[in-house]
Design an enzyme around this catalytic site. Structure first.
Site, PDB file in Angstrom:
ATOM      1  N   ASN A 100     -22.430  -1.988 -77.564  1.00 30.86           N
ATOM      2  CA  ASN A 100     -22.775  -0.559 -77.519  1.00 30.86           C
ATOM      3  C   ASN A 100     -24.281  -0.429 -77.672  1.00 30.86           C
ATOM      4  OD1 ASN A 100     -23.081   2.180 -77.915  1.00 30.86           O
ATOM      5  ND2 ASN A 100     -22.100   2.207 -79.944  1.00 30.86           N
ATOM      6  N   TRP A 101     -24.931  -0.095 -76.566  1.00 27.04           N
ATOM      7  CA  TRP A 101     -26.404  -0.031 -76.586  1.00 27.04           C
ATOM      8  C   TRP A 101     -26.935   1.217 -77.284  1.00 27.04           C
ATOM      9  CZ3 TRP A 101     -28.068  -1.662 -70.888  1.00 27.04           C
ATOM     10  CH2 TRP A 101     -27.746  -3.009 -70.719  1.00 27.04           C
ATOM     11  N   LYS A 102     -26.048   2.153 -77.561  1.00 28.57           N
ATOM     12  CA  LYS A 102     -26.464   3.429 -78.179  1.00 28.57           C
ATOM     13  C   LYS A 102     -27.582   4.061 -77.329  1.00 28.57           C
ATOM     14  CE  LYS A 102     -24.715   1.715 -82.493  1.00 28.57           C
ATOM     15  NZ  LYS A 102     -24.701   1.721 -83.936  1.00 28.57           N
TER      16      LYS A 102
ATOM     17  N   HIS B 158     -16.906   7.246 -82.036  1.00 28.26           N
ATOM     18  CA  HIS B 158     -17.851   6.461 -82.831  1.00 28.26           C
ATOM     19  C   HIS B 158     -18.332   7.286 -84.028  1.00 28.26           C
ATOM     20  CE1 HIS B 158     -21.403   4.210 -83.999  1.00 28.26           C
ATOM     21  NE2 HIS B 158     -20.845   3.181 -83.400  1.00 28.26           N
TER      22      HIS B 158
ATOM     23  N   GLU C 142     -14.071   0.336 -87.681  1.00 21.89           N
ATOM     24  CA  GLU C 142     -15.511   0.523 -87.849  1.00 21.89           C
ATOM     25  C   GLU C 142     -15.813   1.301 -89.128  1.00 21.89           C
ATOM     26  OE1 GLU C 142     -18.035  -0.561 -84.481  1.00 21.89           O
ATOM     27  OE2 GLU C 142     -18.280   1.542 -84.954  1.00 21.89           O
TER      28      GLU C 142
ATOM     29  N   SER D 278     -22.332  -4.181 -87.996  1.00 18.82           N
ATOM     30  CA  SER D 278     -23.284  -5.257 -88.294  1.00 18.82           C
ATOM     31  C   SER D 278     -22.742  -6.648 -87.979  1.00 18.82           C
ATOM     32  CB  SER D 278     -23.740  -5.172 -89.759  1.00 18.82           C
ATOM     33  OG  SER D 278     -24.327  -3.918 -89.993  1.00 18.82           O
TER      34      SER D 278
ATOM     35  N   GLY E 108     -23.329  -3.397 -82.019  1.00 19.18           N
ATOM     36  CA  GLY E 108     -24.400  -2.445 -81.744  1.00 19.18           C
ATOM     37  C   GLY E 108     -25.722  -3.161 -81.536  1.00 19.18           C
TER      38      GLY E 108
HETATM   39  P1  PGA Z   1     -24.202  -2.334 -85.442  1.00 20.86           P
HETATM   40  O1  PGA Z   1     -23.401  -1.158 -84.731  1.00 20.86           O
HETATM   41  O2  PGA Z   1     -23.646  -3.618 -84.883  1.00 20.86           O
HETATM   42  O3  PGA Z   1     -25.632  -2.100 -85.093  1.00 20.86           O
HETATM   43  O4  PGA Z   1     -23.937  -2.199 -86.905  1.00 20.86           O
HETATM   44  C1  PGA Z   1     -22.027  -1.246 -84.592  1.00 20.86           C
HETATM   45  C2  PGA Z   1     -21.520   0.029 -84.031  1.00 20.86           C
HETATM   46  O5  PGA Z   1     -22.146   1.067 -84.237  1.00 20.86           O
HETATM   47  O6  PGA Z   1     -20.496   0.030 -83.361  1.00 20.86           O
END
Ligand code: PGA
Length: 232
Positions: free
Chosen positions: A9-11, A94, A152, A192, A213
Site C-alpha cells: 500500500n503506497w498510500k 484502512h 491491522e 510495520s 505500507g
Molecule cells: P506500515 O503500514 O507497514 O507502514 O506500518 C501498514 C498499513 O498501513 O497497512
C-alpha cells in the site's frame, strides 16, 4: 504449499508519476519468476491507469473506492472506474481512512458490497476479529474467494522499531478471523512489516501473507518481504 499474498500500500506516495513508474517496474522485474505468492500493489488513483500497461505479474488495486457505482458525488471514485483503469482489487477500511476521513463500519461494508458487484477483489482491513465480523455480516452475497482480510491493529502501523504486535498475538487474531470469515478468505497481517520482521511474523504469526505500507516504497525491501511470504 499454501497460497500466500503480499500487498503493498503506497498510500499518498510517490508524488510524481515517473517515480511511481520506476518503482513499479523495479518490482515487476524482481517479481517475475516468483510463484505461489500473489503480489498486489495499491498506488494512488491517478497512477493506476498508467501503471496498468506494465502490470504483468503484479495485480493493481485501489486504496479505496466509493459506496456508489456512479453519480453526482464530487471527488469520489467508483469501483467500476477502478476496474476500467486496470485495477483488479481494492483495499477498503484502512485505519487511516477511519481516522482522517471518519469512515464508519457501515460505510466500509457498503463499499465492499459495491466493489464486489463491480467484480473487484476486496482486501478488507479490520482492527480486530470483532470488526471483521461486523463488516462481513453485512454482505449479502457469497464472498469466499473474492475477499482477503487483513488484521491491522492501528497502533502498530508506521512504527518501525517502535510498538509492535507479538507473533503470538497475531496468531490468535488470525485464527479468530479465520473462524469468522470461513474457508476461502485468506488472512493477512499488516502493521510495520519490514524485511527484518517478516520471516518471524510469517512463521509464528500463521498469517497468509502481509499488507505492507512504508516498506513497499522500496522495491528491494518489498520483494524481500514477498519472498518471505512465498516461503510460507
Ligand atoms: P506500515 O503500514 O507497514 O507502514 O506500518 C501498514 C498499513 O498501513 O497497512
Amino acid at each position: 504449499m499454501k497460497k500466500t499474498f503480499a500487498v503493498g500500500n503506497w498510500k499518498m506516495n510517490p508524488v510524481a508519476l515517473k517515480d511511481a513508474e520506476k518503482l513499479f517496474l523495479a518490482m515487476e522485474s524482481k517479481a517475475r519468476g516468483m510463484t505461489g505468492v500473489e503480489i498486489m500493489v495499491c498506488p494512488p488513483f491517478p497512477f493506476i491507469a498508467p501503471l496498468a500497461k506494465f502490470a504483468k505479474k503484479i495485480v493493481l488495486a485501489g486504496q479505496d473506492c466509493s459506496w456508489s457505482a456512479q453519480g453526482a458525488f464530487t471527488g469520489e471514485v467508483s469501483p467500476y472506474m477502478l476496474k476500467s483503469a486496470g485495477a483488479r482489487a481494492v483495499l477498503l477500511g484502512h485505519s487511516e481512512r477511519k481516522k482522517y476521513c471518519k469512515e464508519t463500519r457501515e460505510l466500509v461494508a457498503q463499499k465492499m458490497s459495491i466493489a464486489l458487484e463491480a467484480g473487484l477483489k476486496v482486501i478488507v482491513c479490520a482492527e480486530n476479529p470483532k470488526e471483521l465480523a461486523v463488516t462481513l455480516r453485512r454482505q449479502k452475497g457469497e464472498y469466499a474467494g473474492r475477499v482477503i482480510a487483513a488484521y491491522e491493529p492501528s497502533y502498530a502501523i508506521s512504527t518501525r522499531g517502535g510498538r509492535s504486535v507479538s507473533p503470538g498475538k497475531i496468531a490468535r487474531a488470525v485464527k479468530d478471523m479465520r473462524n469468522i470469515a470461513g474457508p476461502g478468505v485468506p488472512i493477512l497481517y499488516g502493521g510495520s512489516v519490514f524485511a527484518e520482521t517478516a520471516g518471524e511474523i510469517m512463521r509464528e504469526g500463521d498469517a497468509d501473507g502481509f499488507l505492507v505500507g512504508a516498506a513497499s516504497l522500496n522495491a528491494a525491501e518489498f520483494l524481500d518481504i514477498v519472498a518471505e511470504a512465498e516461503m510460507g
